[in-house]
Scaffold this motif. Sequence first.
Motif, PDB file in Angstrom:
ATOM      1  N   VAL A  59       1.053  -1.129  -0.116  1.00 13.66           N
ATOM      2  CA  VAL A  59      -0.057   0.136  -0.190  1.00 13.66           C
ATOM      3  C   VAL A  59       0.989   1.354   0.074  1.00 13.66           C
ATOM      4  N   LEU A  60       0.598   2.162  -1.135  1.00 15.53           N
ATOM      5  CA  LEU A  60       1.260   3.447  -1.173  1.00 15.53           C
ATOM      6  C   LEU A  60       0.414   4.519  -0.471  1.00 15.53           C
ATOM      7  N   ILE A  61       0.843   5.165   0.315  1.00 15.15           N
ATOM      8  CA  ILE A  61      -0.109   6.353   1.063  1.00 15.15           C
ATOM      9  C   ILE A  61       0.445   7.892   0.669  1.00 15.15           C
ATOM     10  N   ALA A  62      -0.471   8.265  -0.288  1.00 14.80           N
ATOM     11  CA  ALA A  62      -0.198   9.672  -0.911  1.00 14.80           C
ATOM     12  C   ALA A  62       0.139  10.552   0.057  1.00 14.80           C
ATOM     13  N   PRO A  63       1.148  11.353  -0.069  1.00 17.88           N
ATOM     14  CA  PRO A  63       1.780  12.534   1.057  1.00 17.88           C
ATOM     15  C   PRO A  63       0.647  13.243   1.748  1.00 17.88           C
ATOM     16  N   MET A  64      -0.247  13.913   0.854  1.00 14.03           N
ATOM     17  CA  MET A  64      -1.299  14.663   1.528  1.00 14.03           C
ATOM     18  C   MET A  64      -2.203  14.084   2.359  1.00 14.03           C
ATOM     19  N   ALA A  65      -2.285  12.602   2.175  1.00 17.17           N
ATOM     20  CA  ALA A  65      -3.313  11.763   3.066  1.00 17.17           C
ATOM     21  C   ALA A  65      -2.659  11.179   4.345  1.00 17.17           C
ATOM     22  N   GLN A  66      -1.240  11.158   4.319  1.00 20.46           N
ATOM     23  CA  GLN A  66      -0.556  10.563   5.437  1.00 20.46           C
ATOM     24  C   GLN A  66      -1.228  11.053   6.725  1.00 20.46           C
ATOM     25  N   MET A  67      -1.295  12.120   7.080  1.00 17.29           N
ATOM     26  CA  MET A  67      -1.709  12.315   8.619  1.00 17.29           C
ATOM     27  C   MET A  67      -3.193  11.986   8.678  1.00 17.29           C
ATOM     28  N   PHE A  68      -3.801  11.912   7.797  1.00 21.19           N
ATOM     29  CA  PHE A  68      -5.523  11.738   7.919  1.00 21.19           C
ATOM     30  C   PHE A  68      -5.669  10.147   7.969  1.00 21.19           C
ATOM     31  N   LEU A  69      -4.879   9.441   7.714  1.00 23.08           N
ATOM     32  CA  LEU A  69      -4.936   7.836   7.541  1.00 23.08           C
ATOM     33  C   LEU A  69      -4.253   7.199   8.673  1.00 23.08           C
ATOM     34  N   PHE A  70      -3.297   7.760   9.586  1.00 19.56           N
ATOM     35  CA  PHE A  70      -2.733   7.254  10.611  1.00 19.56           C
ATOM     36  C   PHE A  70      -3.827   6.291  11.518  1.00 19.56           C
ATOM     37  N   GLY A  71      -3.619   5.150  11.613  1.00 21.32           N
ATOM     38  CA  GLY A  71      -4.427   4.266  12.693  1.00 21.32           C
ATOM     39  C   GLY A  71      -5.398   3.576  11.817  1.00 21.32           C
ATOM     40  N   THR A  72      -5.672   3.705  10.611  1.00 22.80           N
ATOM     41  CA  THR A  72      -6.797   3.045   9.892  1.00 22.80           C
ATOM     42  C   THR A  72      -6.339   1.744   9.564  1.00 22.80           C
ATOM     43  N   GLU A  73      -7.624   0.934   9.521  1.00 22.35           N
ATOM     44  CA  GLU A  73      -7.603  -0.466   9.285  1.00 22.35           C
ATOM     45  C   GLU A  73      -8.231  -0.507   7.693  1.00 22.35           C
ATOM     46  N   ILE A  74      -7.531  -1.217   6.895  1.00 20.09           N
ATOM     47  CA  ILE A  74      -7.994  -1.311   5.760  1.00 20.09           C
ATOM     48  C   ILE A  74      -8.685  -2.857   5.789  1.00 20.09           C
ATOM     49  N   ASP A  75      -9.685  -2.873   5.166  1.00 21.23           N
ATOM     50  CA  ASP A  75     -10.316  -4.302   5.178  1.00 21.23           C
ATOM     51  C   ASP A  75     -10.871  -4.708   3.582  1.00 21.23           C
ATOM     52  N   TYR A  76     -11.029  -5.787   3.181  1.00 19.54           N
ATOM     53  CA  TYR A  76     -11.914  -6.048   2.250  1.00 19.54           C
ATOM     54  C   TYR A  76     -13.177  -6.854   2.353  1.00 19.54           C
ATOM     55  N   GLU A  77     -14.275  -6.653   2.018  1.00 16.60           N
ATOM     56  CA  GLU A  77     -15.395  -7.329   2.465  1.00 16.60           C
ATOM     57  C   GLU A  77     -16.291  -7.923   1.187  1.00 16.60           C
ATOM     58  N   ASN A  78     -16.557  -8.970   1.314  1.00 13.22           N
ATOM     59  CA  ASN A  78     -17.468  -9.586   0.024  1.00 13.22           C
ATOM     60  C   ASN A  78     -18.957  -9.762   0.593  1.00 13.22           C
TER      61      ASN A  78
END
Length: 124
Positions: free
Chosen positions: A68-87
């Motif tokens: 996963v590559l986190i874009a620079p301007m989003a880094q501070m807003f995504l800290f601590g996020t869990e990324i999941d995939y649901e079917n």
Amino acid sequence: MFGIPGKSPVTITPAAERQIVRLMAGKDSAGLRIGLKKGGCAGMEYTMELAEAADKADEVVEQGDARVLIAPMAQMFLFGTEIDYENGLLESGFRFRNPNVTDSCGCGESVRFEPLEGSRAEGV
């Protein structure tokens, strides 16, 4: 990245890891870039795209063969996020469980963050 040394800025569930690996293999990409843009009823929307290469300012999170590559301007807003995939029966897709979100729209497609202290604008 706004983070804690030795701690991943985001976590990736096993289901999300499998889906990211499938997507990367299908396009021979360097990873799934995640970012934010202005839009939606709550003010901000997540963006995702397969990237041919990591930008030098991207925060790179690797888990197994998933990247996963986190874009620079989003880094501070995504800290601590869990990324999941649901079917599901009606829809399948990535889900972001982000502790930084203060509000979201009813459909779950857009989110809002508190303005940064000292900033003139909300969001990115």
